[in-house]
Write a protein that holds these residues in place. Structure first.
Motif: not given
Length: 416
Positions: A126-134, A226-231, A177-186
């Motif tokens: 989730s987005a909330a977990e991503l923020e908590q982990l950061n 294609s959006r520049g993320h190294e998977i 929603e995954a691509a937008a969250l990936a961009d946010h994570a970057a």
């Protein structure tokens, strides 16, 4: 279950008669075959030949330290869903760099533990977990490796309680929603997006649902690149079923060959996370008949093991084959029930079962996954012993609980 079979009229696990174990440790007791665990792991590992891969064991299926040590020693990774499973996995000898941490509700303490062990990835749901982990990683001056767990909205076609990839499931980030969250994570300073994860369910007996989900999630990998993320990692999940009764279940080689074009397209290290496939048919639960009973038109075999020892039949109406320890035991039609004070306490209902006498032991097969792991002390019943067999040797790998264990940690306050 090749490691469980009759020899000279007796049921064996590898080179040990199960009657010997029943006499030695009593019943109920779980018995695990080391050879079966090793064989299932190697079958999975070999199926992925030609792909850079990591086969992880889903610790939730069976957390016994001896089971975990067996798989860790072969080079397996660990798929965990709690801080307690992390503790078990590390104590059993898993390389933290082969541990992936899933689950929708990781606490700050659990995230901190994972960071401290420098695990391979956190599967963020989730987005909330991503923020908590950061925030947690920043607090300790660390950077967390992250895989986004996505929900592809594909029905695993298994029991509803173990299907996790549907749109209304609590698991994962919606694919849209995954691509937008990936961009946010970057843009976050203390997380590094390194992978994509999916898992749509357990006990899958058809490959189509898994292949359909892979079509969706590997397309996402291409979009993220294609959006520049190294998977660097693609975790395809687990869920390959086993034969409990008469299911026609595909094997690992069939699974990988069906999935290979999609897996290869990612250019990533492939992770799978199998639990049931490695442990399910590597274990059996021994139980003894305490009483025989007839009530109305029904016959009952009342056993010393119940739903607190093996919950799957009561929870999922799951089928487990019941075998006598003596091959020449005639059949009867009966319910095999336990001593727990619930009408839902049964191991088998209305089935042809061994016509066991009072005092005879029976083996409940395919109980190596989600057996002891889901056991409890309901009705203040001590949990059973666990045993591992290796060739013609066997050892207790978890002692049977006693009544004193039931109240360990409980306190009566002074005002009482």
């Amino acid at each position: 279950m090749e490691e469980f079979g009759y020899r000279g009229g007796e049921l064996y696990c590898e080179g040990v008669a199960l009657s010997e174990i029943a006499r030695g440790v009593g019943t109920p007791a779980y018995v695990y075959s080391r050879a079966a665990l090793e064989g299932a792991y190697r079958e999975l590992d070999e199926a992925f030949s030609g792909l850079d891969h990591l086969v992880c064991f889903a610790v939730k299926a069976n957390g016994n330290l001896a089971v975990l040590r067996t798989l860790a020693s072969l080079g397996a990774g660990a798929d965990i869903v709690s801080g307690g499973e992390l503790y078990r996995a590390v104590r059993a000898g898993f390389d933290p760099k082969k541990i992936v941490f899933a689950g929708v509700g990781k606490t700050g303490e659990e995230l901190t533990s994972g960071l401290g062990e420098r695990i391979l990835t956190f599967n963020v749901e989730s987005a909330a977990e991503l923020e908590q982990l950061n925030e947690t990683a920043a607090r300790y001056g660390k950077k967390a490796r992250v895989s986004l767990r996505v929900n592809p909205d594909v029905d695993a076609e298994s029991h509803p309680a173990i299907s996790t990839g549907n749109e209304d499931s609590k698991f994962g980030v919606p694919l849209a929603e995954a691509a937008a969250l990936a961009d946010h994570a970057a843009g976050l300073r203390c997380v590094e997006l390194v992978g994509v994860h999916q898992h749509i369910g357990s006990q899958m007996t058809r490959l189509d649902p898994l292949v359909n989900s892979l079509k969706k999630t590997t397309d996402l990998v291409a979009e993220l690149k294609s959006r520049g993320h190294e998977i660097r990692y693609f975790n395809m999940g687990g869920g390959l079923g086993i034969r409990y009764n008469d299911e026609n279940v595909p094997g690992p080689r069939e699974l990988v060959e069906a999935a290979r074009p999609y897996l290869e397209s990612t250019g990533a290290t492939i992770i799978c996370e199998m639990g049931r496939y490695m442990a399910g048919n590597a274990g059996a639960m021994l139980t003894s008949v305490v009483y025989r009973k007839r009530s109305g038109h029904k016959s009952f075999l009342v056993a010393d093991a119940g739903m607190n020892d093996l919950l799957r039949p009561s929870l999922y109406d799951a089928y487990h084959e019941i075998r006598a320890l003596k091959e020449d035991t005639p059949p009867t039609t009966a319910d095999l029930v336990g001593p727990v004070c619930e009408s839902g306490d049964f191991l088998a209902q209305g089935r042809e079962l061994p016509d066991a006498a009072e005092g005879d032991a029976l083996a409940v097969m395919s109980a190596g996954a989600y057996g002891f792991a889901m056991s409890s002390n309901y009705n203040s019943r001590p949990r059973p012993a666990e045993v591992m067999v290796s060739g013609d040797r066997w050892a207790v790998v978890r002692e049977r609980e006693h009544n004193a264990d039931l109240v360990k940690g409980e306190l009566v306050p002074a005002f009482l």
